[in-house]
Design an enzyme around this catalytic site. Sequence first.
Site, mmCIF file in Angstrom:
data_model
loop_
_atom_site.group_PDB
_atom_site.id
_atom_site.type_symbol
_atom_site.label_atom_id
_atom_site.label_comp_id
_atom_site.label_asym_id
_atom_site.label_seq_id
_atom_site.Cartn_x
_atom_site.Cartn_y
_atom_site.Cartn_z
ATOM 1 N N CYS A 50 0.321 -1.353 0.094
ATOM 2 C CA CYS A 50 -0.095 -0.157 0.085
ATOM 3 C C CYS A 50 1.000 1.286 -0.101
ATOM 4 C CB CYS A 50 -0.433 -0.012 1.395
ATOM 5 S SG CYS A 50 -2.544 0.928 1.453
ATOM 6 N N HIS A 68 -3.824 -5.264 -0.106
ATOM 7 C CA HIS A 68 -3.609 -5.654 1.113
ATOM 8 C C HIS A 68 -3.479 -7.441 1.656
ATOM 9 C CE1 HIS A 68 -3.658 -2.261 3.679
ATOM 10 N NE2 HIS A 68 -4.143 -1.885 2.433
ATOM 11 N N GLU A 80 -2.267 -9.443 3.951
ATOM 12 C CA GLU A 80 -2.596 -9.465 5.165
ATOM 13 C C GLU A 80 -4.328 -9.832 5.405
ATOM 14 O OE1 GLU A 80 -2.936 -5.628 5.476
ATOM 15 O OE2 GLU A 80 -1.999 -6.963 4.393
#
Length: 403
Positions: free
Chosen positions: A291, A376, A378
């Site tokens: 990001c 993202h 994660e």
Amino acid sequence: MKAFLILEDGTVFTGKHIGANKDVVSEIVFNTSMAGYTEVFTDPSYAGQAVCMTYPLIGNYGVCLDDMESEKPWVDAIIVRELSRIPSNFRCDMSIQEFLERYEIPGIEGIDTRKLVRLLREKGTMNGYITTNENLKYEDVKEKLHAYVTGDVVRKVSCTEKKFLKGVSDLSENGPLSGSAVFNKEDYAAALSGDKSKREKRPAIVKELNGKGLKIALYDFGAKKNIADSLAARGCDVTIYPCGTSAEEVLKDDPDGIMLSNGPGDPKDCGDIIKEIKKLYDSDKPIFAICLGHQLMALATGADTFKLKYGHRGGNHPVKDLSTGRVYISSQNHGYVVDVDKLDRKVAEPAFVNANDGTNEGLSYVGKNIFTVQFHPEACPGPQDSSYLFDKFIDMIKKGGKN
């Protein structure tokens, strides 16, 4: 109590007050996730912004504090169509109303959120003023609305001192879930029992401890908790550094790899940080960036970024891997992107593209152990389709070869 949302174009929405009783001016953005609002509210990337949730009912499972992505929420305010005040979930610690009051966050409910989102998509992201003052007019706050900027929010959300997270070291007692995945069965059983005293924050689901023994340096530009957790769950020892840490200090600790985290604001406001990232680029250390970190690496190597009309925020954004043609559903939260038209292809090549609007979603750096993504992997909230990128990072470190 009535509440009002005044936008910088003069549009006024009338609803009901929720959360803390205070006025706030902020950048108004929207998130399309159907669940995961706790993770959204505590994502440091939302610092300086007020979030409108597009899903009409928010709060039906309450707030589980274990799901927080940082130590506190960072949103300036929340905007919802309907707020559930009677949550039902065995993991629930409190209602959203209680959560907002605890952390002194104001909000508004009962407005037409579809109309608000359509307006933002048509005119672009705007600043807004949330108030309970019925006598307040657009002219009274017009100057504040047009003057508001998020500012240097990266330093606001970053940790202030170096922290350390020990990697998982032994999974021999955990049986396989599927394929090569492993799961902590005891903690999972405790979670199902509803016994909060035994409940693990996030039962680890990892492919294997392929990162065991590796040392990872994580630059905290507003890092979500699950970035460090995803590395630790693979056995990596993670050292988390404040955003102002010099490249020399990180390199002196001799990490095996470096992670550049997500974060809030305009990447071009991070001039000093960009200079340090250029030093990391020149060091030839393996680097994986997410990001904001992805944008900062691009700026550090001569590329450019620009602001999207209304950004990508939600858990349902498709991204295409240009090397395989495969499409993944991703979690996203960003208002800026790398301008591929100004990208030097001798430095970096596009690796992922957004399947909706064609904007860049990742880069692979030529002749370097560096790759970066805009989305993202994660998750939290969102799909875990791209979590394999953490394993790719670890494999890249072990192989020591070039991309």
